[in-house]
Design a protein around this motif. Structure first.
Motif, short mmCIF file in Angstrom:
data_model
loop_
_atom_site.label_atom_id
_atom_site.label_comp_id
_atom_site.label_asym_id
_atom_site.label_seq_id
_atom_site.Cartn_x
_atom_site.Cartn_y
_atom_site.Cartn_z
N SER A 116 22.37 166.14 -5.62
CA SER A 116 21.53 166.54 -4.49
C SER A 116 21.73 165.61 -3.31
N PHE A 117 21.84 164.31 -3.59
CA PHE A 117 22.08 163.34 -2.52
C PHE A 117 23.40 163.63 -1.81
N LEU A 118 24.39 164.06 -2.57
CA LEU A 118 25.70 164.34 -1.98
C LEU A 118 25.77 165.69 -1.29
N VAL A 210 11.09 155.49 8.21
CA VAL A 210 12.45 155.68 7.72
C VAL A 210 12.44 156.00 6.22
N HIS A 211 11.56 155.34 5.48
CA HIS A 211 11.46 155.58 4.04
C HIS A 211 11.07 157.03 3.76
N ALA A 212 10.12 157.54 4.52
CA ALA A 212 9.70 158.93 4.33
C ALA A 212 10.81 159.90 4.74
N TRP A 213 11.50 159.57 5.83
CA TRP A 213 12.60 160.43 6.30
C TRP A 213 13.76 160.43 5.32
N ARG A 214 13.98 159.28 4.66
CA ARG A 214 15.09 159.15 3.72
C ARG A 214 14.96 160.11 2.54
N THR A 215 13.74 160.52 2.20
CA THR A 215 13.58 161.44 1.06
C THR A 215 14.28 162.77 1.32
N PHE A 216 14.49 163.11 2.59
CA PHE A 216 15.16 164.38 2.89
C PHE A 216 16.65 164.33 2.53
N LEU A 217 17.19 163.14 2.30
CA LEU A 217 18.57 163.05 1.84
C LEU A 217 18.75 163.73 0.49
N PHE A 218 17.65 163.79 -0.29
CA PHE A 218 17.70 164.41 -1.61
C PHE A 218 17.17 165.85 -1.58
N ASP A 220 17.32 168.03 1.68
CA ASP A 220 17.98 168.85 2.68
C ASP A 220 19.47 168.52 2.74
N PRO A 221 20.36 169.47 2.43
CA PRO A 221 21.80 169.20 2.48
C PRO A 221 22.37 169.20 3.89
N GLN A 222 21.51 169.35 4.90
CA GLN A 222 21.93 169.43 6.30
C GLN A 222 22.98 170.52 6.47
#
Length: 272
Positions: A116-118, A210-218, A220-222
């Motif tokens: 998911s991160f990738l 930033v910590h809260a925004w970072r959760t979208f790395l897992f 949202d695949p952008q």
């Protein structure tokens, strides 16, 4: 906020641009405003060393830790996605993985988190899809000992068919609602930080942002704009994040420099 996750944020957002290293005392001091106790910091550091993310080194100011090449790659990729330094493009093709799922539930969860991160979403337990290939996916699966096959595929029905695949692989409605909650939750916290606030307060508030925004790395695949719904909430949320992250950056940087300099000042004083 877990200490290990906070350390990833700290190294990625503040220490990576400063050489990717810091004394233990500075790590403890920089995570204290987040409510993370020193024993939790040291435990998390030891765990990250065992996992190959950090390596110990001796600094002038005492024992410290530096990121490994593996961590540098992961942090650089995360930073590019957090601050969207590259354009999201799409050539109409998917990167498709068909793999043998791990036997244990814990291993399956770890694999799912890493994929998911990738930027991969799941069509079923064995089939994963992404709108762009990830450089580290082969290495990730090889290190996990997972047999897999990898394909490049395009949908016969073009963009409409591709949008159907995307909606199977990701719950865009749920992700959109998560973006809206992010803005609603962060807005009052950010409004409380003004020009009269201390550097420490600005640093802690920005760190949590930033910590809260970072959760979208897992989450949202952008995805490329052509595959997103109209009036995608992620666009407004990204503008909100950019505006406040930039506003609080100078004060946060001053606080980080203060914490990093404290150890060096102590060394100079002892040397007199």
């Amino acid at each position: 906020m877990q200490a290990r996750s906070a350390l990833f944020d700290l190294y990625g957002d503040h220490l990576r641009p400063r050489g990717g290293r810091a004394p233990v005392a500075a790590l403890v001091k920089l995570l204290a405003p987040l409510g993370i106790a020193p024993p939790a910091v040291r435990t998390a550091v030891s765990r990250m060393v065992r996992q190959g993310w950090l390596e110990p080194l001796r600094l002038v100011s005492g024992p410290g830790y530096s990121i490994t090449p593996k961590a540098a790659r992961r942090l650089d990729e995360a930073a590019a996605r957090i601050y969207r330094t590259g354009r999201v493009t799409w050539d109409g093709r998917f990167d498709l993985l068909v793999l043998e799922a791990p036997g244990s539930r814990r291993d399956r969860q770890r694999l799912a988190s890493n994929l998911s991160f990738l930027g991969y979403g799941t069509l079923d337990e064995q089939t994963w899809v992404a709108t762009r290939p990830a450089e580290d996916v082969d290495l990730l699966l090889a290190e996990a000992g997972i047999r897999f096959e990898r394909f490049t595929a395009s949908h016969f029905a073009g963009t409409p068919g591709a949008m159907g695949v995307v909606r199977r692989a990701w719950n865009l409605t749920e992700i959109g609602h998560a973006y809206e909650r992010f803005v609603a939750d962060q807005r009052p916290l950010l409004a409380a930080v003004t020009v009269r606030s201390s550097d420490e307060e600005a640093y802690a508030t920005r760190f949590r942002l930033v910590h809260a925004w970072r959760t979208f790395l897992f989450q949202d695949p952008q995805l490329p704009p052509a595959l997103l719904p109209e009036r995608w909430p992620g666009t407004a949320a990204a503008s909100f994040f950019d505006r406040h992250a930039a506003r609080l950056r100078p004060a946060a940087d001053r606080y980080v420099e203060q914490c990093l300099d404290a150890g060096n000042r102590l060394v100079r004083q002892k040397g007199r």
